[in-house]
Design a protein around this motif. Structure first.
Motif, PDB file in Angstrom:
ATOM      1  N   GLU A  73       4.071 -47.203 -24.659  1.00  0.00           N
ATOM      2  CA  GLU A  73       2.751 -46.780 -24.156  1.00  0.00           C
ATOM      3  C   GLU A  73       2.608 -45.266 -24.211  1.00  0.00           C
ATOM      4  O   GLU A  73       1.537 -44.747 -24.534  1.00  0.00           O
ATOM      5  CB  GLU A  73       2.528 -47.276 -22.723  1.00  0.00           C
ATOM      6  N   LEU A 112       3.782 -43.249 -26.345  1.00  0.00           N
ATOM      7  CA  LEU A 112       3.423 -42.830 -27.707  1.00  0.00           C
ATOM      8  C   LEU A 112       1.908 -42.942 -27.913  1.00  0.00           C
ATOM      9  O   LEU A 112       1.298 -42.091 -28.580  1.00  0.00           O
ATOM     10  CB  LEU A 112       4.142 -43.695 -28.747  1.00  0.00           C
ATOM     11  N   SER A 113       1.322 -43.977 -27.334  1.00  0.00           N
ATOM     12  CA  SER A 113      -0.134 -44.118 -27.439  1.00  0.00           C
ATOM     13  C   SER A 113      -0.843 -43.021 -26.637  1.00  0.00           C
ATOM     14  O   SER A 113      -1.911 -42.544 -27.029  1.00  0.00           O
ATOM     15  CB  SER A 113      -0.574 -45.501 -26.945  1.00  0.00           C
ATOM     16  N   MET A 170      -2.883 -46.503 -31.400  1.00  0.00           N
ATOM     17  CA  MET A 170      -2.078 -47.200 -30.409  1.00  0.00           C
ATOM     18  C   MET A 170      -0.830 -47.733 -31.071  1.00  0.00           C
ATOM     19  O   MET A 170      -0.871 -48.146 -32.234  1.00  0.00           O
ATOM     20  CB  MET A 170      -2.906 -48.352 -29.824  1.00  0.00           C
ATOM     21  N   LYS A 224     -13.382 -51.051 -21.983  1.00  0.00           N
ATOM     22  CA  LYS A 224     -13.714 -49.728 -22.510  1.00  0.00           C
ATOM     23  C   LYS A 224     -14.948 -49.784 -23.389  1.00  0.00           C
ATOM     24  O   LYS A 224     -15.076 -50.715 -24.174  1.00  0.00           O
ATOM     25  CB  LYS A 224     -12.544 -49.173 -23.344  1.00  0.00           C
ATOM     26  N   THR A 241      -2.319 -50.291 -39.029  1.00  0.00           N
ATOM     27  CA  THR A 241      -3.435 -51.133 -39.472  1.00  0.00           C
ATOM     28  C   THR A 241      -4.605 -51.043 -38.504  1.00  0.00           C
ATOM     29  O   THR A 241      -4.612 -50.209 -37.597  1.00  0.00           O
ATOM     30  CB  THR A 241      -2.979 -52.607 -39.582  1.00  0.00           C
ATOM     31  N   THR A 291      -5.447 -35.971 -29.494  1.00  0.00           N
ATOM     32  CA  THR A 291      -6.824 -36.000 -30.002  1.00  0.00           C
ATOM     33  C   THR A 291      -7.734 -35.144 -29.127  1.00  0.00           C
ATOM     34  O   THR A 291      -8.587 -34.394 -29.628  1.00  0.00           O
ATOM     35  CB  THR A 291      -7.326 -37.454 -30.064  1.00  0.00           C
ATOM     36  N   PHE A 314      -7.770 -41.283 -16.922  1.00  0.00           N
ATOM     37  CA  PHE A 314      -7.064 -42.475 -17.412  1.00  0.00           C
ATOM     38  C   PHE A 314      -5.566 -42.194 -17.541  1.00  0.00           C
ATOM     39  O   PHE A 314      -4.725 -42.951 -17.034  1.00  0.00           O
ATOM     40  CB  PHE A 314      -7.633 -42.919 -18.770  1.00  0.00           C
ATOM     41  N   LEU A 335       0.367 -40.068 -26.257  1.00  0.00           N
ATOM     42  CA  LEU A 335       0.536 -38.855 -27.070  1.00  0.00           C
ATOM     43  C   LEU A 335      -0.641 -38.695 -28.029  1.00  0.00           C
ATOM     44  O   LEU A 335      -1.171 -37.586 -28.210  1.00  0.00           O
ATOM     45  CB  LEU A 335       1.855 -38.955 -27.853  1.00  0.00           C
ATOM     46  N   GLU A 336      -1.055 -39.794 -28.609  1.00  0.00           N
ATOM     47  CA  GLU A 336      -2.230 -39.771 -29.496  1.00  0.00           C
ATOM     48  C   GLU A 336      -3.499 -39.391 -28.757  1.00  0.00           C
ATOM     49  O   GLU A 336      -4.364 -38.681 -29.298  1.00  0.00           O
ATOM     50  CB  GLU A 336      -2.462 -41.164 -30.075  1.00  0.00           C
ATOM     51  N   HIS A 383       1.552 -49.440 -35.651  1.00  0.00           N
ATOM     52  CA  HIS A 383       0.479 -48.559 -35.189  1.00  0.00           C
ATOM     53  C   HIS A 383      -0.878 -49.188 -35.502  1.00  0.00           C
ATOM     54  O   HIS A 383      -1.054 -49.775 -36.571  1.00  0.00           O
ATOM     55  CB  HIS A 383       0.597 -47.206 -35.898  1.00  0.00           C
ATOM     56  N   VAL A 384      -1.777 -49.066 -34.561  1.00  0.00           N
ATOM     57  CA  VAL A 384      -3.137 -49.556 -34.749  1.00  0.00           C
ATOM     58  C   VAL A 384      -4.075 -48.356 -34.675  1.00  0.00           C
ATOM     59  O   VAL A 384      -3.929 -47.505 -33.791  1.00  0.00           O
ATOM     60  CB  VAL A 384      -3.486 -50.594 -33.657  1.00  0.00           C
ATOM     61  N   LYS A 385      -5.009 -48.304 -35.586  1.00  0.00           N
ATOM     62  CA  LYS A 385      -5.827 -47.087 -35.722  1.00  0.00           C
ATOM     63  C   LYS A 385      -6.943 -46.982 -34.682  1.00  0.00           C
ATOM     64  O   LYS A 385      -8.102 -46.690 -35.023  1.00  0.00           O
ATOM     65  CB  LYS A 385      -6.418 -47.018 -37.129  1.00  0.00           C
ATOM     66  N   LYS A 386      -6.590 -47.248 -33.475  1.00  0.00           N
ATOM     67  CA  LYS A 386      -7.522 -47.059 -32.362  1.00  0.00           C
ATOM     68  C   LYS A 386      -6.793 -46.269 -31.276  1.00  0.00           C
ATOM     69  O   LYS A 386      -5.596 -46.428 -31.088  1.00  0.00           O
ATOM     70  CB  LYS A 386      -7.920 -48.416 -31.772  1.00  0.00           C
ATOM     71  N   LEU A 387      -7.544 -45.496 -30.559  1.00  0.00           N
ATOM     72  CA  LEU A 387      -6.941 -44.803 -29.430  1.00  0.00           C
ATOM     73  C   LEU A 387      -6.868 -45.745 -28.232  1.00  0.00           C
ATOM     74  O   LEU A 387      -7.736 -46.606 -28.066  1.00  0.00           O
ATOM     75  CB  LEU A 387      -7.779 -43.583 -29.046  1.00  0.00           C
ATOM     76  N   MET A 388      -5.890 -45.568 -27.404  1.00  0.00           N
ATOM     77  CA  MET A 388      -5.796 -46.371 -26.189  1.00  0.00           C
ATOM     78  C   MET A 388      -6.965 -46.046 -25.245  1.00  0.00           C
ATOM     79  O   MET A 388      -7.397 -46.880 -24.458  1.00  0.00           O
ATOM     80  CB  MET A 388      -4.467 -46.112 -25.485  1.00  0.00           C
ATOM     81  N   TYR A 389      -7.455 -44.846 -25.340  1.00  0.00           N
ATOM     82  CA  TYR A 389      -8.621 -44.454 -24.549  1.00  0.00           C
ATOM     83  C   TYR A 389      -9.471 -43.527 -25.412  1.00  0.00           C
ATOM     84  O   TYR A 389      -8.986 -42.507 -25.887  1.00  0.00           O
ATOM     85  CB  TYR A 389      -8.204 -43.742 -23.253  1.00  0.00           C
ATOM     86  N   THR A 390     -10.723 -43.917 -25.611  1.00  0.00           N
ATOM     87  CA  THR A 390     -11.608 -43.118 -26.459  1.00  0.00           C
ATOM     88  C   THR A 390     -11.863 -41.759 -25.815  1.00  0.00           C
ATOM     89  O   THR A 390     -12.157 -41.690 -24.623  1.00  0.00           O
ATOM     90  CB  THR A 390     -12.944 -43.850 -26.655  1.00  0.00           C
TER      91      THR A 390
END
Lengths: 240, 240, 240, 240, 240, 240
Positions: free
Chosen positions: D64, D66-67, E1, C240, F207, D74, D163, D69-70, D4-11
């Motif tokens: 997955e 849940l990711s 994520m 990505k 995080t 967004t 995606f 959903l984010e 939780h990690v503060k990145k999206l699974m897909y930008t």
């Protein structure tokens, strides 16, 4: 046992499809006073009914309402047809639930997209009460059809709606005559009589004068057996 | 504008609290035919009503139903009181939502714990139709109160329920008289007349004989103007 | 157009009425996987369907489910019959909504009293997707009937439930064969193909070992085209 | 335990925000076939699952979703951004619930504003049935994403949706392979076999010819083991 | 994520399973103040939040609540385990929805079987208001856990519930400190100031003396800036 | 007991009716944070309340909210008035539920047509918790009124909304002072103290760094008694 015949009870045609009118029509497909509500209310009353003659009548009308459900569903679907073409953006915006989620087909939602719920039904298992529920239900359905007729300019849509509206009056007559034939008093419900002390007192609980009007009298609170009690919240209810 | 007076419209007392009966009583507090439903149905019809005299009447009764809500709520709360003691396990099991989530106080749920919903209301903005809705609603409330009276052996509970039940008959009279005073025909709803071709046809859509009964006749399908159409699904509807 | 015949599709008898079992049976009358849900899902899919042969099939089964609704409703009503006698307190406590509000008759609620809602339905207007929805729905109904059979000791109730359960398998076959006859690929839905880059990656999003188990492999994440991506949240998704 | 990690699974990026399209996107955020529904259906099936290998798989995919959903949340939020400026009246009209009540942020409502409900979920605790539920659910999600892609002209939105759509096919494969690996017969659900007498009978409950089509045959009612029973409501079901 | 680890945040054990207590525990799994409600309220507020520091905090706690959902779900499942044996009739009667429809596994319903709904959530997109919503939510969750602890005699269940209850107080502190750190006035919400003419008037709308108490004073209506207006409905509101 | 006076608490006038704004206004009539929700939440808390002084206060404000319901209902109705003329198609399209089903009158639905539900209410029977619920509720109502004021250009509508908005701040003050006067600790809810071991640990469950931000510190997780636990899902929670 049910049987289905692949013909509509009333043939429907649409001159000029209007998706937003199609959304309105869903009110009578999947809405509070629509055909599924009528079909379920009468059929389940019929299933529960111990009076054989009126049970037959409830099943007759419950079944007819299923046929109406098909008619209004077909009419709504014709008006919603432009939603199938997702490049027709304005059409698709008209009802995203149906366009995106339902592929342009009708669903059991009302004109605002709310899902049909059995909370719409009024079924008490007390025959005379249920017949009054049905008379009221037919009145509601009649006026909703009238408003739909008043709204649209499409003459073919009007024609089908006129048929459906007419049948509501037919059913209103049926239910009224079935109620009358029970021979119950006008205000006789169930077996326990109301208390003499309280039944003829009209409580004037809204008083004063202003933007919301002023006190009024009519046969519903004056004359006959009525005793009017003003401001019971303040005066207290004498006799307790 | 509303004002509240810190007295109940009818004093309630309970001899022997029965939490499971308390749960049943919630049907008239937060249920489909309960006092909040009545209060909201009539008050909102009143808010929308353009007929000043009947608007006054709708506000009178809508307000009275708010006072009834307090009475039935207080009675239910007394029967549910044992739920406050969480060591009284059987009581707490009777209604976990109220015991655990509500701390033993009443809430706007029905006898099965379903939250009150505005889907219970029947408000059309057509005065005669709304009055029929209200007559039917009062019939339902009457029979539910009667069943509650029949169920309980607690004489003090019976007394309060008898008061509330009586008032439903009072309101049924009020709404009936208000409807009659409009001078509309018995089957006259709105302005568009039904189609002559269809209005007097009774569709015999449920036929045969078996566990579910057999065909019957009565004033609702025979005599007068009625024309009975047997098996319309198979014969088709002549004339279309 | 619908027609009703006053016979049940399967005659029901009850040896020993059990009101609490009656309440359970309501799950298949007014519950998420019950007969009304089936009848509505298939009939409305049928109404929306543009494929004439499968439209016929959907209407056949949708109509049969209406007949099942009558069968399960009649069975439930027989088990709930003791609720009509309000002096039979334990029976009445079993389902206050039906005892007090419904007069002991069935209503469109599930085994916990929740009102039936169209949110139960899965209708997309994409024929192959809808057929998969229906196969899944029949599986659910089958297992619920099996549990009801396992629960009750009443042999006559078991017999009727066995009939209804069997028909779910029949319908499962019908829907499967109708799906196969469409000739679509196993994972072919709609027209837009999935992205090659992502379609064969299995994301191992739940790792570690503890009370909730540990990582496992199977044909669903190992072998064939699968590429396993461990901890994507931490490693990021390359590319990505 | 979740992390939780503060990145999206897909930008996600949006070229030209379209609030009405944002409202449509909510269908996959808080709608019946959306990402929360998927996350909850699989995660709760996983929590209940006694088969350790497939429990792991259910937790992988549940997480997955849940990711996802984010990601969809967004994207929807970007399209709904103009609603934050209440002077942009047309934007605010597009979804008053989100504009006025939610301050322009996403909420768990569908494209028509209906609140997300657990009634969307299909969880039976019978593993093979749940896997079929999930295959069907993925089919629905796939087709909804396809329609959203077909609807919008915004290429960046299309990319993120592509995606998400692709991953539904991935999951469909996973669930199918997990089902196959159980080694159950195609129409084998639970333990009680269907009755031989009824299982291969196809009831032709919808007959006749008209606007709604005509009788048809196919592998789902003809050939093989099928015995076709015409008009069972009228002929009765021989053998009972 | 998101990432999931196959360990519970707090290990749960159950000495003596009590299916009816299991049903109560569902209140914190799929109920109004339960863990899914908390997880969704905070996570979606986080998704919408433009303040980066508090967004991080909302995501931290939203994620923790997902881990709590697993803990309470596992505990409820252990108490509901006897429902899996359908021959254990009393257990199965305790929650027919879970026994018959869910195969004994947990589902997103509350203690009365109502499906979880996004109507439980309070999300406004105004950070200080949302933080107040969260403080209140944590208070509710705390008291519900306390009641569950008070109800059960099972010491192992008490231990897990004590952990969950404690964390609610932790979160209450976090939200309070985050609110304070915004530096807003105690009654400062949004940007438009209240009208001086009306803001300090206390309307004494409930008067009189009876079963429902009598007029009282306290710092909330007397002293300071308060001006008490008695009976505004009757006196009118001077100045208009 | 309730009494109604036929005057509005605040006179409303509308310069230029805007049906789409009328639909927005319904949010405060029949929506989650609207006047009925407030009236019911406080009045039922009052009915359940055992503290006589605060019971009086709850009834005062609960009653005032009923008067607000009338004010906002009247304002909404004026903006929705064009819906009564069904030939004014754009107006009628704005809210088909109200136009077609409700005859142009207000109903207990929110700005998206969802029916009011008691699920909106937060009532726990624990006085301090309920007061916090009410403070939060007033904050929500305040910000919704502010947004409605920001949205409309009609000065007369603004004026009435300003009155209603102001009163929310008044009530926020009342509830805050009533809470303070209870003399409870800031994080003291109920009777069971939190566990020392867990109460001051802040779990850093989200995080990393990316589109969704990065880790942050503030008084809510750093300093004072706080102990920050990073990545608890991976490190495990020491001490268990």
């Amino acid at each position: 046992m049910y049987h289905h015949v692949k013909k509509l009870m009333y043939t429907v045609r649409v001159g000029d499809p209007d998706p937003r009118f199609g959304k309105m029509l869903l009110e009578q497909f999947g809405g509070a006073n629509g055909e599924l509500a009528a079909a379920m209310q009468y059929s389940i009353q019929g299933l529960n009914c111990d009076d054989p003659a009126r049970k037959d009548m409830l099943m007759d009308i419950g079944t007819e309402e299923l046929s109406h459900l098909e008619v209004i569903g077909t009419l709504a679907r014709m008006h919603l047809a432009p939603l199938k073409n997702l490049k027709n953006k304005e059409a698709a915006y008209a009802d995203p639930l149906i366009a995106i989620c339902g592929g342009g087909g009708v669903s059991l939602n009302n004109s605002q997209g709310n899902p049909w719920t059995a909370d719409y039904l009024k079924i008490t298992g007390e025959l005379d009460v249920d017949l009054r529920n049905n008379i009221a239900a037919e009145g509601r359905a009649k006026i909703v059809y009238e408003r739909l007729i008043d709204f649209t300019d499409d003459s073919q849509s009007k024609e089908a709606l006129q048929f459906l509206m007419t049948r509501e009056i037919t059913h209103m007559k049926v239910f009224s005559m079935a109620l009358e034939s029970l021979g119950k008093g006008k205000f006789e419900v169930g077996k326990i009589p109301p208390s003499e002390e309280w039944v003829n007192k009209y409580f004037n609980d809204s008083t004063g004068e202003g933007e919301l009007g002023k006190d009024a009298t009519g046969p519903w609170n004056t004359g006959g057996d009525w005793e009017k009690v003003d401001n019971p919240a303040f005066k207290g209810l004498g006799g307790k």
